[in-house]
Write an enzyme that holds these catalytic residues in place. Sequence first.
Site: not given
Length: 665
Positions: A20, A25, A137
């Site tokens: 995907i 990270m 975030d």
Amino acid sequence: MTELGLGTLIDGRYRVLSRIGSGGMADVLLAEDQQLGRKVALKLLHRRFAENPGFVERFRREARAAAGLQHPNVVAVYDRGDYDGTYYIAMEYVPGRSLKQLIRDEAPLEPLRAIDLTVQILRAARFAHRHGVIHRDLKPHNVIVDDADQVKVTDFGIARAGASDMTETGSIMGTAQYLSPEQAQGHAVSAASDLYAIAVVLYEMLTGRVPFDAEAAVTIALKHVSEPPTAPTALNAAIPPALERVVMWGLNKNPAQRPKDADEFIAALEAVRASIASGAEGQRTAAMAAVGAPPLPPLGPPADGPLGYVADPSAPAPPVLPAEPPPAGPPPEEDRRRSPWPWVALLVALLIAGGAVAAFLLTRPSRVTVPNVVQDQLSTANAILQNAGLSDGVIYLPNGAPSGTVIRESPPAGSRVNRGSKVMLTVSSGPGTTTVPLVVGDTLPLAKAALQAARLKLGRVIYQASGQPAGQVIASSPSPDSTVAVGSSVALYVSSGPAKVAVPDVTGESEGQAKSDLHHAGFRVHAVSQTSSTAPPGTVIDQSPPGGSLELPGATVTITVARAPATATVPDVRGDTPAAARAALSQAGFKVTQRSRNVTNPAQNGVVVRQSPAAGSTAKKGSTVTILVGHYVAPASTTPTTPTTPTTSTTPTTPTTPTTSTTGT
């Protein structure tokens, strides 16, 4: 970790279908759960981070934080584990594209669409905040939008739950373009920090640009702290002014001057949505006060908030009279005496000035008194103002008054204004809308307080049996996150505890089967043994509560079990052979001791002639029964001699010898 090819089986369960994407990270893969047969999004931590305890803990915490957030606008987390030296999270797979990609493809978005997407993000944030989780975030990259514009927020990788904080003092976590000023400075973050990031996302949807951008992340962070953002309408003139005010409210540098929570942010956007839908959202009003009237008092939040405004009456200023020309200085005395022209010029000037004054007096607008239209319906107020020679402007505002009712006018009633001036009317759009809070799991008092905080009323309380503790809210109607009118009633379904169930009838069953049946029905079992002379040992002969009665799951059922008696009746074994007697006594639970007894009756030889205890008596099982077996002994007996009578015969007589007879067997 080597590159994963299609078909790779991760942790013996997840088969890779495609890739995907990849983030800072982790990689995100589309995989199929072989156990449940569903597609999942599999996030694998980059190998270089798997050896860093801080990143591993953050990765694990993402799974913990998101796993506890079951909400329609939050991507669900199903599983986590380790594979090939790194760690993974299995999440809900949401077909669609990121909001960032949508912005790149379609921005600027229509205001109503941008509002709808933002409200969904705010609902996800609100749910997380209520559970003590701050995302930290929020950005369009972490928002998935499907083809129906349904939003799912993901990536709680640096979320903070409760009082824990993974970052050290002074460190910055997040993406620079969406950092709040306090986050950019390394200060403690709060729910207001997430709201700032959401305001940045809304700004970007409306304009196609973020408020602050630069090549270096540090430069962007400094701009968040010190520079005001460019007004959205400077980049997109089609943005309604009220919506711009909401955006700028959310972008306030001071967290205390932003919306106090996601609910207030949502309410402001819903008010703008209602205004746009009603067609009331018009041109931006100029920042000028009405002539001869005090400034309009602020409504709702401060003037830089979403509902602040300044009145815009279009009263023309009175014409300015021509200035009288300055004198040219006194002429010489002799010239004054000799020339009449200065007086003629003065007379002409006075005539001109007088004409101007007369013209002004004849042409100046007439003054009218502003009528009182507060509490009138808008249509009625409009007619009254028109009859008074005035026009009106309309601002809609959520209010407890019926929809369409005028709740304020500016200039106020009784003011004198020029005919044709505009009177700004603040009109109720109704009580407005609010969102039903999530109260499932709360006690009734806590749920009632949450409804009051959301400006809702507690409706019916329906008690239902459930597996939840008694007194805990198990559902609400309307359901959580439903949009309803302020002041609506919400019915709550409250647990009355577990429902009673029928106790199985286990009498006549073996003890083991009875215990199994009762445990399966949800009951605990206490067994009591009792001697019974009729039921087979180990059989249930009684139970309490009885079969068919209704009891709460977990209640204890006492069963009475028949057991072999401790005593038994001594069987009659007289006349039996020793072998038959032993068999009968052993079967009755007795031990046997055999002894011999001399008998003179041949019929008793080799059979039991006596037993102790006696036949028919009761004795303890395991005790000894003594049997006496007959041994025939013939009695010792002598036949008497008959005396012989002497005869006269000459033949000598022979004496008779006595004979002894013994009967034997």
